[in-house]
Motif scaffolding. Structure first.
Motif, short mmCIF file in Angstrom:
data_model
loop_
_atom_site.label_atom_id
_atom_site.label_comp_id
_atom_site.label_asym_id
_atom_site.label_seq_id
_atom_site.Cartn_x
_atom_site.Cartn_y
_atom_site.Cartn_z
N VAL A 166 0.87 -1.18 0.00
CA VAL A 166 0.00 0.00 0.00
C VAL A 166 0.90 1.23 0.00
O VAL A 166 1.79 1.36 0.85
N VAL A 167 0.69 2.12 -0.96
CA VAL A 167 1.48 3.34 -1.07
C VAL A 167 0.73 4.47 -0.38
O VAL A 167 -0.44 4.73 -0.67
N LEU A 168 1.40 5.15 0.54
CA LEU A 168 0.87 6.30 1.26
C LEU A 168 1.60 7.54 0.76
O LEU A 168 2.83 7.61 0.85
N THR A 169 0.87 8.50 0.23
CA THR A 169 1.46 9.58 -0.56
C THR A 169 1.01 10.95 -0.06
O THR A 169 -0.09 11.09 0.48
N GLY A 170 1.86 11.95 -0.26
CA GLY A 170 1.53 13.34 0.04
C GLY A 170 1.46 14.17 -1.22
O GLY A 170 1.01 13.72 -2.26
N ASP A 171 1.87 15.43 -1.13
CA ASP A 171 2.14 16.34 -2.25
C ASP A 171 0.94 16.99 -2.91
O ASP A 171 1.00 18.16 -3.27
N ARG A 172 -0.19 16.29 -3.10
CA ARG A 172 -1.21 16.77 -4.02
C ARG A 172 -2.15 17.83 -3.46
O ARG A 172 -2.94 18.40 -4.21
N HIS A 173 -2.14 18.09 -2.18
CA HIS A 173 -3.07 19.05 -1.56
C HIS A 173 -4.52 18.61 -1.77
O HIS A 173 -5.44 19.44 -1.73
N ALA A 174 -4.72 17.35 -1.98
CA ALA A 174 -6.05 16.77 -2.16
C ALA A 174 -5.94 15.27 -1.91
O ALA A 174 -4.84 14.72 -1.86
N THR A 175 -7.09 14.63 -1.74
CA THR A 175 -7.12 13.20 -1.48
C THR A 175 -7.49 12.45 -2.75
O THR A 175 -8.50 12.76 -3.39
N TRP A 176 -6.66 11.48 -3.11
CA TRP A 176 -6.94 10.56 -4.20
C TRP A 176 -6.80 9.14 -3.64
O TRP A 176 -5.72 8.77 -3.17
N ALA A 177 -7.85 8.35 -3.66
CA ALA A 177 -7.78 6.94 -3.27
C ALA A 177 -7.88 6.12 -4.55
O ALA A 177 -8.87 6.22 -5.28
N CYS A 178 -6.85 5.31 -4.85
CA CYS A 178 -6.72 4.71 -6.17
C CYS A 178 -6.30 3.25 -6.11
O CYS A 178 -5.57 2.83 -5.21
N ASP A 179 -6.72 2.50 -7.12
CA ASP A 179 -6.11 1.21 -7.42
C ASP A 179 -4.82 1.45 -8.19
O ASP A 179 -4.70 2.41 -8.97
#
Length: 542
Positions: free
Chosen positions: A405-418
């Motif tokens: 599972v990849v936990l990511t920052g940076d985007r200033h928004a939430t994206w939950a993705c396959d």
């Protein structure tokens, strides 16, 4: 001591900094180092930047502070080494002290202290403090990791990123500090290098961008002076990594954002200064001590047999960003460098844990920015490093590792993705999941209606996107052997001293079933027009 009482005490305390790696004997006790030369009187109010702990191990943690009575103007300490006592206890009143030692705050390292404490029991809550010259720091609360072979049933943690000081208040941290968690993973953009913006909600120190060591120290001190950020650091250990704004927006390896305006020598000096100041202000081990322009931050932290956290560095070793899709498909392009890629795949193969969590800076999932047949991408993300991304995602699906599972920052928004190796083929199976968390403040109070007008049409064309949202906050994770439940915790505003918090959505990743599902979500209520764009913000993602 109740957690709520502890958080309230930490939030109201005055804290401080200290610099330089502590000198520790093999048994974990810090050695007292004599202060060289004549010792002059020390200032009062040295703990203005609070305390922190980090990188938990089964037998200990890193304890951090920095002595800085005049934090925003270089620190304000005399040019002398200062012995600092640290204590770790079972209780916040220090009636049962378990470990005690002395570290030295050196002027060359901004009078920061990094005490690597050992000899503690696994999976235990402890309290800690620093003492110097009759002054006591605020009390911090930390927790050790479970033993390496422990059959851990549950792990609760949070992750956050992107905390532009000028964009708003850290209202999210007041709530995060009250969560019952084992650690916080911070995924980058701890500071922003932007100059002062007089139209923003609040202002940076100085006037221009930081370049020197003193500049970066002052910028970190500006951020660290915030009481809600101090409370979040004092409530749980942090596992940190950097992205771009800790140095320069969108930097890559030895290439700055604007090579025409920063020579190679200027940027090398800037990167070295930024790395040193970053180390001076983070609860990092001596293994991350920078040497000039180099700093080792990729590392693995294990929590029993349940989970391994693989902390990535996607800045220091990457190829410069592509400018076209053809360049993005170049096999020679790398986000991590070959050595770190080998370290990651080996570590994920040999972790021996049920879950493999990647603490990652920039988005893996393909992220088209234009609806319709045309495509546009931000090549600063993994969309600009497509061959390496496909190679790693093929590895995710190979059976050589478990539950990535990849936990990511940076985007200033939430994206939950396959995650799938070929995002242009939605009929192919998912090999993992990515949860990109929103910002703490960056972007200010969001215009949710405008965000969804732009991205909902693209989401309809991007079946790997399961959920999108641009409210501010953090992600709270509850991990068991069978599933990861991630809760998006959003605050009502960052343009006021306080805010309410709500669980806006929940995502679940089931062990042995790659990909994720949205368990539930609310419908964001757009802010009234009178509340939108009241302050100018530097929103580099949109």
């Amino acid at each position: 001591m109740s957690r709520r009482r502890f958080v309230a005490a930490a939030g109201g305390a005055v804290a401080g900094l200290i610099a330089g790696p502590a000198l520790v004997d093999p048994d974990g006790r810090a050695r007292a180092v004599p202060r060289p030369g004549a010792a002059g009187p020390l200032p009062s109010h040295m703990f203005t930047l609070g305390v922190a702990s980090g990188d938990p191990a089964p037998d200990g943690v890193v304890l951090w502070t920095r002595l800085a009575p005049d934090a925003l103007h270089g620190g304000g300490m005399p040019n002398q080494s200062v012995p600092v006592t640290w204590e770790v206890a079972d209780d916040d009143r220090f009636a049962a002290v378990r470990r005690r030692g002395t570290a030295t705050a050196e002027p060359a390292w901004g009078h920061s202290v990094h005490a690597e404490v050992t000899g503690l029991e696994p999976d235990r809550v402890y309290f800690y403090r620093f003492l110097v010259d009759g002054q006591a720091s605020p009390v911090g609360r930390t927790r050790t990791a479970p033993a390496a072979g422990a059959d851990l049933q549950r792990l609760r943690f949070a992750f956050a990123s992107c905390q532009d000081y000028q964009s708003g208040r850290y209202t999210a941290y007041r709530h995060l500090a009250a969560e019952d968690i084992a650690f916080v993973a911070f995924l980058g953009d701890y500071i922003y290098e932007n100059p002062r913006n007089t139209a923003a909600y609040r202002q940076h120190d100085g006037t221009g961008e930081p370049y020197s060591l003193t500049d970066y120290r002052n910028r970190h001190a500006c951020y660290r002076s915030d009481p809600d950020l101090q409370a979040a650091h004092a409530a749980a250990p942090w596992i940190v990594t950097f992205d771009d704004h800790e140095v320069d927006n969108n930097w890559a390896g030895l290439v700055p954002q604007d090579p025409a305006q920063q020579s190679a020598d200027v940027f090398r000096a800037r990167r070295a200064a930024a790395f040193q100041a970053y180390y001076e202000h983070m609860p990092l081990r001596r293994s991350s001590l920078p040497s000039g322009i180099d700093m080792r931050v990729y590392r693995q932290i294990t929590f029993g047999r349940l989970a391994t956290v693989h902390v990535l560095d996607t800045r220091q070793h990457r190829t410069d960003q592509a400018t076209t899709l053809a360049q993005a498909d170049d096999p020679a392009r790398t986000m991590t460098g070959a050595e770190q890629e080998r370290w990651l795949t080996t570590g994920m193969s040999q972790s021996g844990t049920r879950w493999n969590l990647l603490a990652n800076q920039v988005m893996w999932a393909s992220n088209d920015r234009t609806a319709g047949s045309a495509q546009s991408f931000d090549f600063d993300n993994w969309d600009g490093y497509r061959v390496q991304r496909r190679r790693l995602l093929d590895f995710f699906g190979s059976g050589a590792t478990s539950n990535p599972v990849v936990l990511t920052g940076d985007r200033h928004a939430t994206w939950a993705c396959d995650l799938r190796p070929d995002f242009d083929r939605p009929d192919t199976p998912a090999v993992g999941a990515e949860i990109t968390g929103t910002s703490v403040t960056s972007g200010g109070d969001p215009d949710t209606a405008a965000f969804h007008r732009t991205f909902d049409p693209i989401k309809a064309e991007s079946p790997h996107w399961k959920y999108i949202d641009n409210r501010r906050g953090y992600i709270l994770c509850d991990l068991t052997g069978g599933r990861l439940l991630a809760s998006l915790r959003t605050v009502s505003t960052v343009w006021a001293p306080t805010a309410t918090v709500t669980t806006a959505a929940e995502f679940q990743v089931t062990a042995g079933r790659p990909g994720l599902e949205v368990v539930r979500h609310d419908t964001p209520q757009p802010l009234p027009s009178s509340a939108l764009r009241r302050y100018a913000v530097d929103h580099d993602q949109f």
